[in-house]
Design an enzyme around this catalytic site. Sequence first.
Site, short mmCIF file in Angstrom:
data_model
loop_
_atom_site.label_atom_id
_atom_site.label_comp_id
_atom_site.label_asym_id
_atom_site.label_seq_id
_atom_site.Cartn_x
_atom_site.Cartn_y
_atom_site.Cartn_z
N LEU B 224 0.82 -1.21 0.00
CA LEU B 224 0.00 0.00 0.00
C LEU B 224 0.86 1.27 0.00
CD1 LEU B 224 -2.99 0.74 -0.03
CD2 LEU B 224 -2.85 1.08 2.44
N CYS B 225 2.02 1.22 0.71
CA CYS B 225 2.83 2.43 0.79
C CYS B 225 3.39 2.80 -0.58
CB CYS B 225 3.94 2.30 1.84
SG CYS B 225 5.08 0.98 1.48
N THR B 226 3.68 1.78 -1.41
CA THR B 226 4.17 2.08 -2.76
C THR B 226 3.09 2.73 -3.59
OG1 THR B 226 5.74 0.27 -2.74
CG2 THR B 226 5.07 1.08 -4.89
#
Lengths: 515, 446
Positions: B224-226
């Site tokens: 998700l952070c990417t």
Amino acid sequence: MEAMHELNDVVDGAYIPQDVSSFIRNEEDASSFFTRFSVVIITQMGSIDPTVQCISSACFRANVPVLLVRANGLVGFLRVQAREVCILDAKDDAAAPDLRLHSPFKELEEFASKFNFNEIQDTTVLSHIPFVVILVQAIAQYRKQHGGQLPSSRPQKEEFKEVVKSIRPSCCPDAAENFEEALKGSNLRLCYASAREVPSSTRAVFCDAKSNPITVSGLQPESCDSSQLGRKGAFPEAIRYVKLSKASSTTLAESESNLVQGGSTIAGAARIANDCRVFWLHVAAIRDFMERFGCLPLQGSLPDMAADTESYVSLQKLYSSKARDDARIVAQCVNEIADRHAVDAEDFDEESVRLFCKNASSLRVYRTKSIVEEIESRGKGGFKAAAEMDGALDASQNGTAAPYYALLRAADQFRLEHGREAGSVAEMREADDSLICEYLSAVKEDIGIPGTALLWRDQATEMVRYAGSELHNVCAFMGGIAAQEVTKILTRQFMPLDNTLIVNFAQQTSVTFAA
Amino acid sequence: MQSTSSPGQPPPDVPGWSPGGSLWGGLGHLLRHSSPLSQQLSPEAAADTESFLRTQCKLLIIGAGGLGCELLKNAALSGFRDIHVIDLDTIDLTNLNRQFLFRTKDVGEPKATVAADFVNNRIPGANVTPYHANIMDFDKDFYRQFHLVIAGLDSIDARRWLNAMLYSLVERDDEGNPVQETIIPLIDGGTEGFQGQARIIIPSLSSCFECTLSLFPPAKNFPLCTIANTPRLPEHCIEYANAVLWDKMKPFGNSKLDTDKPEHTNWLFEQAKERADHFGIKGVTYRLTQGVAKNIIPAVASSNAIVAAACANEAVKMITSIANNMDNYMMYNGRYGVYTYTYRNEKRPDCPVCGAPALVKVTAKGESTLAEFLETIAGHPELRSRKPFLRTSTGKTLYAAAPAHLRKATEGNLDKKLEDLISSNMELTLSDKDLPFIRTVYVSFI
């Protein structure tokens, strides 16, 4: 044809409801008739059948690929014959990404040198510097200490790894993915001296005599006599399939002259020959590039890696613009060769050169022995080695699928001499069984398989039991494989079967070998 | 041949008619001739076998998609008549290139129904019963009625469930040995691109799907952070529109994302395109959007034909004994030449379905949250539980993904630290609505 049209209504087909041997009597007939097709699939006929030999010889000379596919009881057989298929993209998974880490170009070096690891305090920023940058810096540092050389020996590789580790600032978090990626074996390897070498499978194309940029013998017309192609012979007229419900008179009229009537469209063989010429033209130019710069033109694609958006996209642009530059150099060379050898300008453009450069490491040439040569070579191909791997030369094991290569030949011999399948008449089964064993012994001797009469004895009985029967699932499996191979050959992507497949559906095992 | 006089015999102009005299001439021939390589076969029983195949044998085919269409056609043309098929899906335009039982006019209709009608109309004697439903909608009594199940599923979870269901039907005698009549074999096929596999599972006797779960690595998701912070690929932008923007912007009110609706996919495409342009990322197309949102693995028609034919061939061999069955797993790869490899998968003694499962040891940081711990469980190769019901050995529920009222009651725990909920070296009981077993998870803090 009706069923095929139902599956896909743009299928445009014609048929001749006759036995092929009734109108293909010799190689000349076959050459006139079959060279207009892009590929020929022969079903349920044996490789020693005289008609098959005529067709396969003619197609081999004209470089039209042939597939011979069969199902007999619980045995399946597929043989691909092609003098030369120029594969545009073998889609080799194992190929390493082309990042030029072993010899970074100017723009890449400049980009990488902009990052000063020790000045960056923000750990998030630190852990988003692409591994490509880390390795370009590391390799520059290593080279400075080693007179410009790349790591090649084991201790040198260890030392290089230490250089990569030393770039990592102490404040960088343990879990920084980018440094993990930089230290991954497959990525470190991109920096070794060996990374400069073009892999052997790719090299084969660029070492081929046809790719010589001076002679470019790939541009010469092949031995087959083009006046023979598409010659009209006394063949039965093909019946074009027309769907009854549609207003079809116009369709029939306009398409009547195509396909089997021949002449108005480029015949299959001529088109294949042209595709090959275009291939060798580009390969010769890329080879010229390789000889001048010591590497293939840059592919220009960047795999995903831990990075922030900005540096990833900048890097991506860098690679893609360098690839365009390389392709421009290759395009010049293509032009020069084309001028020298009077190649039609329609056959190449900037886009085709760009595509060839992008796929340079995936170009392959696929070639097989002809079916006639296979029979004449008496077992000099890869069968014996495959049979040994299959355990088929050991009388106590008898193998899985390999014995059926010889047994299908024996069954073919039976059919040629008796005009029916071995085992097809109940009262004759025992006699057929001993005859098949005799034929099997002859085949074994012919292809140089040692061993006693007992070797493959049970399989011989099994072959007589099959008696040429067709099982739906066996046909469906072999049909699926043949369709897959035809798709590969026509799209010139992936690698086709080299070149024989035998499937034993009783055990669901298979062997492949280059016959 | 006896079969030529049986009632309902197809007229000679039926496609597939062979000069042998009957539609199934080849099979009839092999049934009547003994084989040195198949000891089970008795030619005297040929007529009985044919009669069993056509009048008694009940075959269940799971899935009417790429593999399913092939399997239905293969089974019907091999002589199976009482065929049942389950499929949850409806027909999409993109299915038509390979799912050949469907035509353009069928788009939007249930796959199972259309496929059954097609086979029933086309192949004389075929009697296919469709179920437009989920396999989990059926109970033990339903599955018990079949002699054989062939599965052409693309979901790992569905295969795990089916495998466990068939295993649960095996009854044992007083000595603990499985009762032969209660064993329903499962033939399982799967394809991905140019690769595939076909296998035979004999519940309780051979290795089962769960024994070899590791053959199917968990699907990789983009972190998700990417996708939120550092998108690099067009896929990252599409995933952002899909996983973040849809719920945030609610473009179609409260309606859930339905990737079969072009206007939904188009919205995703436009959002992804805008984001990609903003970041200078190239390559967002409608086609790619559809591929990412639907999680489409490129399907190759020939791979389906090959794997389904291998599965159907094993089914025919199992019912007729014209040859022995393969032992017990074939992998197929058509990417580079043609390659098959057949070998025996062994039973795993600690298989959670058919063996005596061991504790699953999981380590975690005490200060990590329960939500983070649940992510570990979802990604754990042996558990892969995405709808967990997690309890302590004393019966306290830590979290329940379903039913809704329990989820509400336990949601509050998600943000709590693990060390505040449990202590180190503790046994937890894990069950999952989608998974057919209960596991004991041993947690230690690091």
